[in-house]
Design a protein around this motif. Structure first.
Motif, PDB file in Angstrom:
ATOM      1  N   CYS A 202      41.940  44.158  39.227  1.00  0.00           N
ATOM      2  CA  CYS A 202      40.779  44.965  39.622  1.00  0.00           C
ATOM      3  C   CYS A 202      39.758  44.090  40.360  1.00  0.00           C
ATOM      4  N   PRO A 203      39.309  44.527  41.539  1.00  0.00           N
ATOM      5  CA  PRO A 203      38.377  43.701  42.306  1.00  0.00           C
ATOM      6  C   PRO A 203      37.080  43.370  41.556  1.00  0.00           C
ATOM      7  N   ASP A 204      36.620  44.263  40.672  1.00  0.00           N
ATOM      8  CA  ASP A 204      35.412  43.937  39.909  1.00  0.00           C
ATOM      9  C   ASP A 204      35.432  44.585  38.521  1.00  0.00           C
ATOM     10  N   PRO A 205      36.003  43.859  37.539  1.00  0.00           N
ATOM     11  CA  PRO A 205      36.115  44.420  36.174  1.00  0.00           C
ATOM     12  C   PRO A 205      34.780  44.758  35.527  1.00  0.00           C
ATOM     13  N   VAL A 272      39.478  49.904  27.048  1.00  0.00           N
ATOM     14  CA  VAL A 272      40.264  48.895  27.769  1.00  0.00           C
ATOM     15  C   VAL A 272      39.471  48.438  28.991  1.00  0.00           C
ATOM     16  N   VAL A 273      39.348  47.127  29.144  1.00  0.00           N
ATOM     17  CA  VAL A 273      38.731  46.589  30.366  1.00  0.00           C
ATOM     18  C   VAL A 273      39.824  45.986  31.245  1.00  0.00           C
ATOM     19  N   THR A 274      39.488  45.782  32.507  1.00  0.00           N
ATOM     20  CA  THR A 274      40.511  45.344  33.468  1.00  0.00           C
ATOM     21  C   THR A 274      40.399  43.840  33.717  1.00  0.00           C
ATOM     22  N   ASP A 275      41.366  43.329  34.428  1.00  0.00           N
ATOM     23  CA  ASP A 275      41.412  41.895  34.715  1.00  0.00           C
ATOM     24  C   ASP A 275      41.389  41.704  36.232  1.00  0.00           C
ATOM     25  N   SER A 276      40.663  40.688  36.685  1.00  0.00           N
ATOM     26  CA  SER A 276      40.529  40.532  38.139  1.00  0.00           C
ATOM     27  C   SER A 276      41.765  39.879  38.765  1.00  0.00           C
ATOM     28  N   LYS A 277      42.538  39.170  37.968  1.00  0.00           N
ATOM     29  CA  LYS A 277      43.641  38.413  38.580  1.00  0.00           C
ATOM     30  C   LYS A 277      45.021  38.977  38.285  1.00  0.00           C
TER      31      LYS A 277
END
Ligand SMILES: O=C(O)CCC(=O)C(=O)O
Ligand SMILES: [Fe+2]
Length: 337
Positions: A202-205, A272-277
């Motif tokens: 994700c470009p900006d979690p 749930v949160v996302t990861d940038s990488k």
């Protein structure tokens, strides 16, 4: 289909319709993984430590509403293979996934983005989800994907083994609470869904979420997390990270267990949160009661306590759940006495 994030490549900026208003964003504050998350080791469940392990399960369910399980009896080979199959599924060409794309709750398999309410929601969650039924296997396997070529074989085996695992946990919960043997078997845990989440990097979690804050409406849920952090639980008003333990299963008692136990067992709020990488894939398995069985605080547990909820069928619960925008806690409020 073009909405499926797993079909996007090289996303550099977060599209506006994935940006939450400031009060609903996870933000940039670092969320620590807690060392207090209960870990249940089932290795010696058939030995003299059985009662002690049962007590740990009950205490974790009461105090925390979530625990991780190691030495659960499902082989690492199978959990790794199943994860590989789902990663391959989400990475497959758009044309292959197209026939499963559906927002319809009644379709046998549904592949969708964000939530089933995609068309009407203002902001989308950064996830694709693939869900289908699993039990009894012979009724459902014919609807499953044929590609990857080993999908049916591997996911079929996995579904049977995780069901066995969850039934074991339900049996131990029954024992530990003093419920009559078999109370959580049969119709009470008949339906089994596999629900796989896939989040591309994700470009900006800090601005979006992979899944909203929620409680699980099921009888019981388990999640095989893979190795990327993302699951967070709300404990005493603070978000904490549920750190992936290689090979472990996260177990969350669902709201139906809260009702049956008359409020004794908790069901933790999580998101749930996302990861940038990295992309993150998780495999959820949910057991739910069949539509018609009566769910209520178990007579055997009430003693002199007043029941906190009225009796209802899962069908009724589910229609209230849908009517309340799929917010399970709100649905349960409607059934409180
Ligand atoms: O993907 C995860 O880590 C959690 C999934 C979840 O909470 C759910 O599907 O209800
Ligand atoms: Fe959940």
């Amino acid at each position: 289909m073009e909405v499926l994030t797993s079909n996007w490549s090289n996303v550099q900026t977060l599209p506006d319709n994935y940006i939450f208003p400031p009060d609903r964003r996870p933000g940039t504050k670092k969320i620590l993984s807690s060392k207090d998350i209960p870990i249940i080791n089932l290795e010696r469940i058939n030995g003299p430590e059985r009662d002690q392990i049962i007590q740990q399960i009950i205490k974790s369910s009461e105090d925390f509403g979530l625990f991780q399980v190691i030495n659960h009896g499902v082989s690492r080979d199978l959990t790794d293979q199943t994860m590989a199959v789902f990663k391959e599924f989400f990475a497959s060409p758009a044309e292959l996934k197209a026939k499963f794309y559906s927002n319809d709750l009644n379709s046998s398999c549904r592949l969708y983005t964000s939530t089933l309410n995609y068309e009407n929601e203002e902001v989308h969650y950064w996830r694709d989800n693939f869900t289908h039924r699993c039990h009894p296997l012979e009724d459902h396997i014919k609807h499953w994907p044929e590609k990857p070529v080993n999908y049916r074989e591997v996911v079929g085996k996995y579904s049977i083994e995780v069901r066995r695992f969850l039934m074991k946990i339900l049996g131990l919960i029954c024992d530990g609470m003093g419920l009559e043997t078999g109370y959580l078997e049969g119709e009470m845990s008949k339906n089994q869904l596999i629900s796989v989440n896939h989040h591309i990097p994700c470009p900006d979690p800090s601005l979006t979420l992979g899944m909203p804050e929620h409680s699980d409406p099921n009888l019981i849920s388990m999640i095989q997390q893979g190795d990327i952090c993302g699951l967070q639980a709300l404990k005493d008003g603070q978000w904490i990270g549920i750190e992936p333990i290689p090979g472990a299963f996260v177990v969350i008692p669902g709201l139906q267990l809260r009702v049956i136990s008359n409020g004794k067992l908790a069901s933790i709020v999580h998101r749930v949160v996302t990861d940038s990488k990295e992309s993150r894939t998780t495999i959820g398995t949910f057991l739910t009661p069949s539509n018609d069985i009566l769910i209520k605080p178990a007579d055997g547990l009430l003693g002199s306590m007043a029941p906190m909820y009225r009796g209802y069928t899962y069908e009724e619960f589910f229609s209230i759940f849908i009517g309340n925008n799929c917010v399970a806690e709100r649905a349960l409020e409607c059934l409180k006495l």
